[in-house]
Design a protein around this motif. Sequence first.
Motif, mmCIF file in Angstrom:
data_model
loop_
_atom_site.group_PDB
_atom_site.id
_atom_site.type_symbol
_atom_site.label_atom_id
_atom_site.label_comp_id
_atom_site.label_asym_id
_atom_site.label_seq_id
_atom_site.Cartn_x
_atom_site.Cartn_y
_atom_site.Cartn_z
ATOM 1 N N ALA A 215 45.531 -5.850 -81.474
ATOM 2 C CA ALA A 215 45.394 -4.392 -81.571
ATOM 3 C C ALA A 215 44.534 -3.805 -80.456
ATOM 4 O O ALA A 215 44.839 -2.751 -79.915
ATOM 5 C CB ALA A 215 44.799 -4.020 -82.933
ATOM 6 N N SER A 216 43.436 -4.484 -80.090
ATOM 7 C CA SER A 216 42.517 -3.876 -79.122
ATOM 8 C C SER A 216 41.965 -4.845 -78.088
ATOM 9 O O SER A 216 41.068 -4.482 -77.333
ATOM 10 C CB SER A 216 41.351 -3.227 -79.865
ATOM 11 O OG SER A 216 40.650 -4.207 -80.616
ATOM 12 N N GLY A 217 42.470 -6.040 -78.036
ATOM 13 C CA GLY A 217 41.916 -7.059 -77.155
ATOM 14 C C GLY A 217 42.224 -6.890 -75.692
ATOM 15 O O GLY A 217 41.700 -7.619 -74.869
ATOM 16 N N TYR A 218 43.065 -5.947 -75.343
ATOM 17 C CA TYR A 218 43.437 -5.783 -73.946
ATOM 18 C C TYR A 218 42.900 -4.488 -73.372
ATOM 19 O O TYR A 218 43.312 -4.052 -72.307
ATOM 20 C CB TYR A 218 44.960 -5.859 -73.797
ATOM 21 C CG TYR A 218 45.478 -7.213 -74.246
ATOM 22 C CD1 TYR A 218 45.388 -8.308 -73.403
ATOM 23 C CD2 TYR A 218 45.995 -7.399 -75.523
ATOM 24 C CE1 TYR A 218 45.826 -9.556 -73.810
ATOM 25 C CE2 TYR A 218 46.428 -8.650 -75.932
ATOM 26 C CZ TYR A 218 46.349 -9.712 -75.072
ATOM 27 O OH TYR A 218 46.766 -10.953 -75.477
ATOM 28 N N ALA A 219 41.965 -3.872 -74.055
ATOM 29 C CA ALA A 219 41.393 -2.595 -73.596
ATOM 30 C C ALA A 219 39.930 -2.788 -73.239
ATOM 31 O O ALA A 219 39.186 -3.463 -73.938
ATOM 32 C CB ALA A 219 41.529 -1.542 -74.699
ATOM 33 N N LEU A 220 39.525 -2.170 -72.129
ATOM 34 C CA LEU A 220 38.128 -2.207 -71.728
ATOM 35 C C LEU A 220 37.361 -1.113 -72.454
ATOM 36 O O LEU A 220 37.909 -0.058 -72.754
ATOM 37 C CB LEU A 220 38.010 -2.014 -70.222
ATOM 38 C CG LEU A 220 38.699 -3.070 -69.360
ATOM 39 C CD1 LEU A 220 38.613 -2.694 -67.885
ATOM 40 C CD2 LEU A 220 38.102 -4.436 -69.596
ATOM 41 N N ASP A 221 36.073 -1.350 -72.722
ATOM 42 C CA ASP A 221 35.256 -0.333 -73.364
ATOM 43 C C ASP A 221 34.705 0.638 -72.311
ATOM 44 O O ASP A 221 35.057 0.569 -71.135
ATOM 45 C CB ASP A 221 34.138 -0.968 -74.197
ATOM 46 C CG ASP A 221 33.125 -1.747 -73.371
ATOM 47 O OD1 ASP A 221 33.103 -1.606 -72.132
ATOM 48 O OD2 ASP A 221 32.341 -2.497 -73.971
ATOM 49 N N GLU A 222 33.814 1.525 -72.735
ATOM 50 C CA GLU A 222 33.284 2.559 -71.834
ATOM 51 C C GLU A 222 32.446 1.974 -70.697
ATOM 52 O O GLU A 222 32.245 2.623 -69.673
ATOM 53 C CB GLU A 222 32.475 3.606 -72.607
ATOM 54 C CG GLU A 222 31.249 3.081 -73.315
ATOM 55 C CD GLU A 222 31.526 2.429 -74.666
ATOM 56 O OE1 GLU A 222 30.593 1.840 -75.243
ATOM 57 O OE2 GLU A 222 32.684 2.485 -75.150
ATOM 58 N N ARG A 223 31.971 0.744 -70.830
ATOM 59 C CA ARG A 223 31.209 0.086 -69.762
ATOM 60 C C ARG A 223 32.101 -0.727 -68.832
ATOM 61 O O ARG A 223 31.624 -1.381 -67.922
ATOM 62 C CB ARG A 223 30.142 -0.833 -70.353
ATOM 63 C CG ARG A 223 29.064 -0.077 -71.120
ATOM 64 C CD ARG A 223 28.104 -1.043 -71.737
ATOM 65 N NE ARG A 223 28.886 -1.989 -72.561
ATOM 66 C CZ ARG A 223 28.378 -2.851 -73.408
ATOM 67 N NH1 ARG A 223 27.090 -2.944 -73.545
ATOM 68 N NH2 ARG A 223 29.142 -3.655 -74.114
ATOM 69 N N GLY A 224 33.412 -0.698 -69.082
ATOM 70 C CA GLY A 224 34.333 -1.474 -68.257
ATOM 71 C C GLY A 224 34.384 -2.938 -68.630
ATOM 72 O O GLY A 224 34.809 -3.768 -67.838
ATOM 73 N N GLU A 225 33.951 -3.259 -69.848
ATOM 74 C CA GLU A 225 33.963 -4.631 -70.330
ATOM 75 C C GLU A 225 34.918 -4.752 -71.504
ATOM 76 O O GLU A 225 35.305 -3.759 -72.102
ATOM 77 C CB GLU A 225 32.558 -5.059 -70.762
ATOM 78 C CG GLU A 225 31.550 -5.017 -69.633
ATOM 79 C CD GLU A 225 30.139 -5.333 -70.086
ATOM 80 O OE1 GLU A 225 29.901 -5.394 -71.311
ATOM 81 O OE2 GLU A 225 29.276 -5.499 -69.217
ATOM 82 N N GLY A 226 35.280 -5.963 -71.820
ATOM 83 C CA GLY A 226 36.175 -6.184 -72.944
ATOM 84 C C GLY A 226 36.018 -7.588 -73.479
ATOM 85 O O GLY A 226 35.237 -8.384 -72.963
ATOM 86 N N PRO A 227 36.776 -7.914 -74.486
ATOM 87 C CA PRO A 227 36.685 -9.255 -75.045
ATOM 88 C C PRO A 227 37.315 -10.272 -74.094
ATOM 89 O O PRO A 227 38.097 -9.917 -73.216
ATOM 90 C CB PRO A 227 37.479 -9.155 -76.345
ATOM 91 C CG PRO A 227 38.461 -8.072 -76.089
ATOM 92 C CD PRO A 227 37.759 -7.100 -75.181
ATOM 93 N N LEU A 228 36.935 -11.505 -74.264
ATOM 94 C CA LEU A 228 37.588 -12.569 -73.515
ATOM 95 C C LEU A 228 37.705 -13.780 -74.410
ATOM 96 O O LEU A 228 36.999 -13.914 -75.402
ATOM 97 C CB LEU A 228 36.833 -12.901 -72.224
ATOM 98 C CG LEU A 228 35.394 -13.403 -72.325
ATOM 99 C CD1 LEU A 228 35.333 -14.910 -72.533
ATOM 100 C CD2 LEU A 228 34.646 -13.038 -71.063
ATOM 101 N N ALA A 229 38.633 -14.623 -74.060
ATOM 102 C CA ALA A 229 38.796 -15.888 -74.771
ATOM 103 C C ALA A 229 38.768 -16.990 -73.730
ATOM 104 O O ALA A 229 39.318 -16.853 -72.639
ATOM 105 C CB ALA A 229 40.120 -15.907 -75.533
ATOM 106 N N LEU A 230 38.089 -18.068 -74.050
ATOM 107 C CA LEU A 230 38.008 -19.216 -73.161
ATOM 108 C C LEU A 230 38.459 -20.443 -73.936
ATOM 109 O O LEU A 230 37.895 -20.771 -74.986
ATOM 110 C CB LEU A 230 36.567 -19.413 -72.670
ATOM 111 C CG LEU A 230 36.319 -20.633 -71.787
ATOM 112 C CD1 LEU A 230 37.129 -20.564 -70.504
ATOM 113 C CD2 LEU A 230 34.846 -20.771 -71.488
#
Length: 92
Positions: free
Chosen positions: A7-22
């Motif tokens: 739903a939201s894992g491909y969107a950056l937040d207001e700081r230009g950051e987002g989730p990642l998976a490793l």
Amino acid sequence: MEANWDASGYALDERGEGPLALYYEPAGWQSLTMVPRKDPYGRVGFHYEPYDITVVGAGLYLFTLVTPGDSAFTRTALDTLLLSADPAALHQ
């Protein structure tokens, strides 16, 4: 977690950051054929044309980094991962 990523894992937040998976696991092979995009010998002033090479080694591991698209955040995450994978770089 997976439903939230869809739903939201491909969107950056207001700081230009987002989730990642490793994902990290031992490779199931001892060699890998690839085409390097840059001269693997790092020669300066020589024309380089990509060609097949085989990387061989024991104890190879596979890293997969999943981030929300190409962004400064993604490049920083990848640079950090590559830096931490190079023990010599940690002592600079």
